[in-house]
Design an enzyme around this catalytic site. Structure first.
Site, PDB file in Angstrom:
ATOM      1  N   ILE A 156       0.834  -1.208   0.000  1.00 59.85           N
ATOM      2  CA  ILE A 156       0.000   0.000   0.000  1.00 59.85           C
ATOM      3  C   ILE A 156       0.861   1.247   0.000  1.00 59.85           C
ATOM      4  CG2 ILE A 156      -1.716   1.304   1.300  1.00 59.85           C
ATOM      5  CD1 ILE A 156      -2.712  -1.420   2.396  1.00 59.85           C
ATOM      6  N   ASP A 175      10.087   3.323   7.319  1.00 57.03           N
ATOM      7  CA  ASP A 175       9.879   1.877   7.318  1.00 57.03           C
ATOM      8  C   ASP A 175      11.221   1.196   7.535  1.00 57.03           C
ATOM      9  OD1 ASP A 175       9.419  -0.841   6.764  1.00 57.03           O
ATOM     10  OD2 ASP A 175       7.801  -0.383   5.393  1.00 57.03           O
ATOM     11  N   ARG A 236      -4.815   0.677   9.848  1.00 59.21           N
ATOM     12  CA  ARG A 236      -5.540   0.040  10.939  1.00 59.21           C
ATOM     13  C   ARG A 236      -5.814   1.063  12.035  1.00 59.21           C
ATOM     14  NH1 ARG A 236      -6.914  -3.670   8.229  1.00 59.21           N
ATOM     15  NH2 ARG A 236      -6.738  -5.913   8.678  1.00 59.21           N
ATOM     16  N   ASP A 260      -9.985   6.108   7.470  1.00 68.55           N
ATOM     17  CA  ASP A 260     -10.818   5.038   6.927  1.00 68.55           C
ATOM     18  C   ASP A 260     -10.975   3.913   7.937  1.00 68.55           C
ATOM     19  OD1 ASP A 260     -12.318   3.886   4.724  1.00 68.55           O
ATOM     20  OD2 ASP A 260     -10.717   2.398   4.588  1.00 68.55           O
ATOM     21  N   GLU A 265     -14.786  -0.229  15.564  1.00 70.44           N
ATOM     22  CA  GLU A 265     -15.571  -0.214  14.325  1.00 70.44           C
ATOM     23  C   GLU A 265     -16.843  -1.028  14.489  1.00 70.44           C
ATOM     24  OE1 GLU A 265     -11.684   0.250  11.356  1.00 70.44           O
ATOM     25  OE2 GLU A 265     -12.852  -1.595  11.317  1.00 70.44           O
ATOM     26  N   HIS A 284     -13.692   1.660   6.764  1.00 72.07           N
ATOM     27  CA  HIS A 284     -12.739   0.555   6.596  1.00 72.07           C
ATOM     28  C   HIS A 284     -13.043  -0.145   5.267  1.00 72.07           C
ATOM     29  CE1 HIS A 284     -10.166  -2.616   8.895  1.00 72.07           C
ATOM     30  NE2 HIS A 284      -9.835  -2.549   7.621  1.00 72.07           N
ATOM     31  N   GLY A 286     -11.272   0.674   2.201  1.00 69.60           N
ATOM     32  CA  GLY A 286     -10.273   1.029   1.203  1.00 69.60           C
ATOM     33  C   GLY A 286      -9.992  -0.041   0.176  1.00 69.60           C
TER      34      GLY A 286
END
Length: 310
Positions: A156, A175, A236, A260, A265, A284, A286
């Site tokens: 992603i 990262d 997340r 998102d 949730e 959620h 995407g």
């Protein structure tokens, strides 16, 4: 044989996949769910099925143990995220399991990019105001030259960076697991988090939820960001601390956010985040495109059939 499917995007297109199961004489168990089944519901269902295609349900040791006491033989986590699945429990119980990575990079990145555009030009806010009968003309931001702090450079993250580079934005990547041999690394700046986070006009999270990333975007980190920063989370809930984000929105430190995904949730109706009209909220969703769902569902079915030996 029976197979439980509890992944909402796959369930919404289930008629497209029924024939694969019918050909194997497999009965589908299709629950009526909005987002997830509870542990109690799973404890009741799993002992009666041979396989399980998992959504974002609490796939804990508790529910796998219940399933193992019955018929459960194998499971597949639909999609890439595995923070809700106890893989160690499956190993201990002898239940083969796998997820379906690298399915939705471009799909989720498209949503992240749309959030950048929506926040920068306030298109969502303008739409809401026009529907109320107002005729607003807020000044937006030009993207060229703005800095993105991108947390996560997996499937992603790579697609998000590629899309935003097309707007001539500067991309700082966080990262620690980056493959240094990739050919396109020269297009981005790779930093150790939170190095130079104060440069970012947009901070976007596209990483997995792990113990090291939980609450990664918190009050201390936000306070080090520039005033008026935009925060986007398409990975997340739990990576962005929502209580800290709320305080930062109230103070004006964060101009607006696009989420998102959420810590709970569906998004709680009483969340204070709802008070901010310039923020953008998703469901959620995407990864949910016709093509993406088809791709991941075929892969999940293939893996499950292999596990079940059919």
């Amino acid at each position: 044989m029976k197979v439980l499917i509890s992944c909402p995007p796959m369930l919404k297109r289930i008629d497209e996949f029924r024939s694969f199961f019918e050909e194997k004489n497999i009965e589908l168990i299709i629950p009526n769910i909005v987002q997830t089944l509870s542990e109690e519901e799973l404890e009741e269902i799993l002992p009666t099925v041979d396989g399980w295609i998992i959504g974002d349900d609490p796939a804990s040791e508790r529910v796998f143990t219940a399933g193992k006491k019955g018929k459960l033989k194998a499971a597949v986590k639909w999609g890439v995220g595995i923070d809700n699945v106890d893989f160690a429990a499956c190993k201990k119980l002898g239940i083969p399991i796998i997820n379906t990575p690298n399915m939705f990079g471009a799909e989720v990145a498209t949503v992240a990019t749309s959030y950048v555009l929506g926040l920068a030009r306030q298109t969502y806010f303008i739409d809401r105001e026009v529907r109320k009968g107002n005729w607003v003309k807020p000044a937006g931001r030009s993207l060229s030259g703005l800095v993105v702090g991108l947390i996560g450079f997996g499937d992603i993250g790579k697609a998000t960076a590629r899309f935003l580079k097309g707007f001539d934005m500067k991309i700082n990547i966080y990262d620690p697991f980056v493959n240094k041999e990739e050919s396109d690394l020269q297009n981005y700046n790779f930093l150790s988090f939170p190095e130079k986070i104060e440069e970012a006009d947009f901070v976007i999270t596209t990483c997995a939820l792990t113990p090291s990333t939980r609450n990664m975007v918190n009050a201390d980190i936000i306070n080090n960001m520039k005033d008026g920063v935009y925060i986007i989370n398409v990975s997340r809930g739990g990576i962005v601390n929502e209580a800290d984000l709320l305080v930062a929105l109230q103070s004006g430190k964060v101009e607006a956010a696009a989420l998102d995904v959420f810590e709970t949730e569906p998004f709680p109706i009483d969340s204070g985040l709802r008070e901010f009209d310039k923020c953008i909220f998703g469901t959620h969703n995407g990864s949910n495109t016709i093509e993406g769902v088809r791709r991941a569902s075929h892969q999940a079915i293939s893996y499950l059939f292999e596990f079940l030996g059919v």
